[in-house]
Design a protein around this motif. Structure first.
Motif, PDB file in Angstrom:
ATOM      1  N   LEU A  12       0.833  -1.201   0.000  1.00  0.00           N
ATOM      2  CA  LEU A  12       0.000   0.000   0.000  1.00  0.00           C
ATOM      3  C   LEU A  12       0.871   1.256   0.000  1.00  0.00           C
ATOM      4  N   ARG A  13       1.954   1.226   0.755  1.00  0.00           N
ATOM      5  CA  ARG A  13       2.885   2.353   0.782  1.00  0.00           C
ATOM      6  C   ARG A  13       3.508   2.552  -0.614  1.00  0.00           C
ATOM      7  N   ALA A  14       3.826   1.454  -1.298  1.00  0.00           N
ATOM      8  CA  ALA A  14       4.394   1.549  -2.649  1.00  0.00           C
ATOM      9  C   ALA A  14       3.376   2.126  -3.633  1.00  0.00           C
ATOM     10  N   ILE A  15       2.125   1.723  -3.486  1.00  0.00           N
ATOM     11  CA  ILE A  15       1.064   2.278  -4.344  1.00  0.00           C
ATOM     12  C   ILE A  15       0.971   3.780  -4.118  1.00  0.00           C
ATOM     13  N   LEU A  37      -8.346   9.091   1.438  1.00  0.00           N
ATOM     14  CA  LEU A  37      -8.641   7.815   0.780  1.00  0.00           C
ATOM     15  C   LEU A  37      -7.600   6.758   1.147  1.00  0.00           C
ATOM     16  N   PHE A  38      -6.342   7.145   1.185  1.00  0.00           N
ATOM     17  CA  PHE A  38      -5.314   6.184   1.577  1.00  0.00           C
ATOM     18  C   PHE A  38      -5.400   5.861   3.073  1.00  0.00           C
ATOM     19  N   ALA A  39      -5.858   6.811   3.867  1.00  0.00           N
ATOM     20  CA  ALA A  39      -6.074   6.517   5.292  1.00  0.00           C
ATOM     21  C   ALA A  39      -7.167   5.464   5.436  1.00  0.00           C
ATOM     22  N   TYR A  40      -8.224   5.578   4.633  1.00  0.00           N
ATOM     23  CA  TYR A  40      -9.276   4.564   4.649  1.00  0.00           C
ATOM     24  C   TYR A  40      -8.711   3.192   4.290  1.00  0.00           C
ATOM     25  N   ALA A  41      -7.866   3.146   3.280  1.00  0.00           N
ATOM     26  CA  ALA A  41      -7.273   1.869   2.858  1.00  0.00           C
ATOM     27  C   ALA A  41      -6.406   1.292   3.970  1.00  0.00           C
ATOM     28  N   ARG A  42      -5.657   2.147   4.667  1.00  0.00           N
ATOM     29  CA  ARG A  42      -4.809   1.658   5.772  1.00  0.00           C
ATOM     30  C   ARG A  42      -5.641   1.111   6.929  1.00  0.00           C
TER      31      ARG A  42
END
Length: 102
Positions: A12-15, A37-42
């Motif tokens: 996810l960090r690489a994305i 949005l990335f916080a939601y994914a995390r």
């Protein structure tokens, strides 16, 4: 022995890093939304990691959808509560009407 496969959080960090140029090109007002949005994914990284999907972007997108669905549910509940309050305020008070007619 160390882990040979990267974790889902690493993927996810690489994305996120691959999308940095896109983020920088966004208007300032949209950059915090992108970050959210990335916080939601995390927030769903544990479940996404268990899935071990060949394309880590798909569980991330599904995680974002889950969080947005939860927000929609919260907003719909709040709206229903506000509508109930407003509707109750618009109902004529039958006691005070009967007091006025006597």
């Amino acid at each position: 022995m160390g882990r040979t496969n990267p974790t889902y959080r690493d993927a996810l960090r690489a994305i996120r890093e691959r999308w940095d140029d896109f983020r920088r090109a966004l208007r300032n007002r949209d950059q915090p939304r992108f970050d959210q949005l990335f916080a939601y994914a995390r927030e769903h990284a544990d479940a996404s990691g268990l899935l071990n999907h060949e394309n880590p972007l798909l569980p991330a997108l599904f995680s974002i959808d889950l969080e947005q669905e939860a927000r929609l549910d919260d907003h719909e509940q709040r709206l229903a509560e506000i509508e109930a309050i407003l509707t109750a305020g618009e109902q004529p008070d039958t006691e005070s009407e009967s007091d006025q007619s006597t």
